[in-house]
Design an enzyme around this catalytic site. Structure first.
Site, PDB file in Angstrom:
ATOM      1  N   LYS A  95      -9.141 -27.723   3.688  1.00  0.00           N
ATOM      2  CA  LYS A  95      -8.324 -28.064   2.511  1.00  0.00           C
ATOM      3  C   LYS A  95      -6.820 -27.982   2.773  1.00  0.00           C
ATOM      4  O   LYS A  95      -6.037 -28.699   2.171  1.00  0.00           O
ATOM      5  CB  LYS A  95      -8.709 -27.176   1.332  1.00  0.00           C
ATOM      6  N   GLU A 117      -5.554 -27.580  -9.920  1.00  0.00           N
ATOM      7  CA  GLU A 117      -6.721 -27.024 -10.591  1.00  0.00           C
ATOM      8  C   GLU A 117      -7.650 -26.516  -9.509  1.00  0.00           C
ATOM      9  O   GLU A 117      -7.607 -26.983  -8.367  1.00  0.00           O
ATOM     10  CB  GLU A 117      -7.410 -28.082 -11.445  1.00  0.00           C
ATOM     11  N   SER A 383     -16.793 -27.683   7.990  1.00  0.00           N
ATOM     12  CA  SER A 383     -15.632 -27.722   7.082  1.00  0.00           C
ATOM     13  C   SER A 383     -14.993 -26.368   6.794  1.00  0.00           C
ATOM     14  O   SER A 383     -13.795 -26.295   6.537  1.00  0.00           O
ATOM     15  CB  SER A 383     -16.014 -28.417   5.774  1.00  0.00           C
TER      16      SER A 383
HETATM   17  C1  LIG Z   1     -14.012 -27.405  -0.972  1.00  0.00           C
HETATM   18  C2  LIG Z   1     -14.912 -27.410   0.183  1.00  0.00           C
HETATM   19  C3  LIG Z   1     -15.823 -28.463   0.416  1.00  0.00           C
HETATM   20  C4  LIG Z   1     -16.026 -29.588  -0.562  1.00  0.00           C
HETATM   21  O1  LIG Z   1     -14.918 -30.399  -0.790  1.00  0.00           O
HETATM   22  P1  LIG Z   1     -14.796 -31.845  -0.137  1.00  0.00           P
HETATM   23  O2  LIG Z   1     -13.612 -32.445  -0.832  1.00  0.00           O
HETATM   24  O3  LIG Z   1     -16.059 -32.593  -0.432  1.00  0.00           O
HETATM   25  O4  LIG Z   1     -14.578 -31.663   1.312  1.00  0.00           O
HETATM   26  C5  LIG Z   1     -16.579 -28.438   1.568  1.00  0.00           C
HETATM   27  N1  LIG Z   1     -16.485 -27.426   2.461  1.00  0.00           N
HETATM   28  C6  LIG Z   1     -15.630 -26.401   2.266  1.00  0.00           C
HETATM   29  C7  LIG Z   1     -15.580 -25.311   3.283  1.00  0.00           C
HETATM   30  C8  LIG Z   1     -14.817 -26.345   1.134  1.00  0.00           C
HETATM   31  O5  LIG Z   1     -13.985 -25.314   0.945  1.00  0.00           O
END
Ligand SMILES: *Cc1c(COP(=O)(O)O)cnc(C)c1O
Length: 401
Positions: A95, A117, A383
């Site tokens: 993010k 938000e 992610s």
């Molecule tokens: C917020 C988050 C997501 C989901 O958000 P996307 O916009 O779909 O990427 C996925 N993995 C992690 C680790 C997150 O913090």
């Protein structure tokens, strides 16, 4: 600059990916959104912007993140699996790539106040972080219920100097926090920039966020070339909430027809259980948070409350880029249940020594469903890290004992 054709990667001039996207906004927001639409590409192409963005990604976020060959997992699935380590970014997930980009943009637009938000608090923390970095006032709207459920992230945001404002209407969750943020933006059209955390919202947000996150696939191409002598994988897999880590991981492969794009949604307790967040399977065309996309809704158009064990995937919509990937058939959409994600999280931890976020675990849960072969090169977008989910993981360990 390479001229980009209209394709899966970028929307048309009005922000449409096929039939999805656009900017469905109240008259009162016209001015802010138009300003952004007219400026974002110009600012993002300025050499001083590119230089500062790249330097912060390198020295502050810690990029490039490694591409790691997961040998034990590869052996188990009889294929070649590489992990793109976004969990190693500062603040523990992808993010921050986007919030760094947007804070630099906001400063160049002359903004002195940032609003955001947040649901689980991850985007709120990433926003509070970059506001602290740049010394800019930060207000984060968060549902009252989420403030109770996500206390550690509320504490982080406060420690970083942000003001966390509870949204007390409706279900007191993400949807209501978004409404509060939009109301704030309407009331502060001159000095405030609204940092949206995924590839959702009115045009130009989906395209802008996808471009900031596209550094993920840019790095993957270079790293794969070094490791396999080819820039292209056979599969690229990512979990999809709103779709920002997926958009970043797919971006530079979308127009490469040999690369299979695999999107994993959260099936909660089962796609048809009534407690799910598998938007493409359950959704119909509708408008949410300023753009036309697929959306979980009742027959008379009321938004259905989604469910997923992972707060980051617990969203009733999906970004317009992904809605287009789904309906066009370019993307292969699959889902994983809460239970499958939990199992995958424990399995990855024991097999590779990496504790993933619950969101990320969904991407790993589908490896066995893809008919992978020894000649495939599979990249999974890791992610985020699992520290924030330890309470949930510990509950599972206790029930298993
Ligand atoms: C917020 C988050 C997501 C989901 O958000 P996307 O916009 O779909 O990427 C996925 N993995 C992690 C680790 C997150 O913090």
């Amino acid at each position: 600059m390479i001229k980009e054709a209209v394709n899966y990667q970028v929307p048309d001039l009005h922000g449409y990916y096929g039939e999805f996207g656009g900017a469905y906004i109240p008259e009162m927001l016209q001015r802010n959104v138009t300003e952004l639409k007219e400026q974002y590409l110009k600012i993002m192409a300025e050499p001083s912007f590119v230089q500062e963005f790249e330097l912060l990604l390198k020295d502050y976020v810690g990029r490039p993140t490694p591409l790691f060959k997961a040998e034990r997992l590869s052996a188990e699935f009889n294929t070649n699996i590489y992990l793109k380590r976004e969990d190693l970014c500062h603040t523990g997930a992808h993010k921050i790539n986007n919030t760094i980009g947007q804070i630099l943009l906001a400063i160049r637009l002359g903004k002195t106040r940032i609003i955001a938000e947040t649901g689980a608090g991850q985007h709120g923390v990433a926003t509070a972080t970059v506001c602290a970095l740049k010394g800019i006032e930060c207000i984060v709207y968060m549902g009252e219920k989420d403030i109770e459920r996500q206390a550690p992230n509320v504490a982080r945001m406060q420690m970083l100097g942000a003001k966390v404002v509870p949204a007390t209407s409706g279900s007191k969750t993400l949807k209501d926090a978004t409404n509060e943020a939009i109301r704030d933006w309407i009331n502060h059209p001159i000095d405030t920039h609204y940092i949206i955390g995924s590839v959702v919202g009115p045009h130009p947000y989906p395209d802008m966020v996808a471009k900031f996150q596209s550094v993920i696939s840019k790095e993957i191409r270079t790293q794969l070339k070094e490791k396999t002598n080819s820039e292209l994988p056979s599969h690229i897999i990512a979990c999809v909430g709103g779709g920002s880590n997926a958009a970043g991981a797919y971006y530079h492969f979308l127009n490469e027809p040999t690369v299979q794009i695999v999107a994993v949604e959260a099936a909660g307790k089962g796609v048809y259980s009534g407690m799910s967040a598998a938007t493409t399977q359950l959704g119909k065309q509708g408008i949410l948070h300023g753009s036309k996309s697929l959306l979980m809704q009742t027959d008379d158009g009321q938004v259905v409350e989604p469910h997923s064990i992972s707060a980051g995937l617990d969203y009733p919509g999906i970004g317009p880029m992904h809605a287009n990937l789904y309906t066009s058939g370019r993307g292969h959409f699959v889902s994983a249940t809460d239970e499958e994600a939990l199992e995958a999280a424990f399995h990855l931890s024991k097999t590779e020594g990496i504790i993933p976020a619950l969101e990320t675990a969904h991407a790993f849960a589908v490896l066995g469903k893809l008919n992978l072969t020894p000649s495939d090169t599979v990249v999974v977008c890791l992610s985020g890290r699992g520290d924030k989910d330890l309470a949930t993981y510990m509950k599972t360990i206790q029930t298993d004992l």
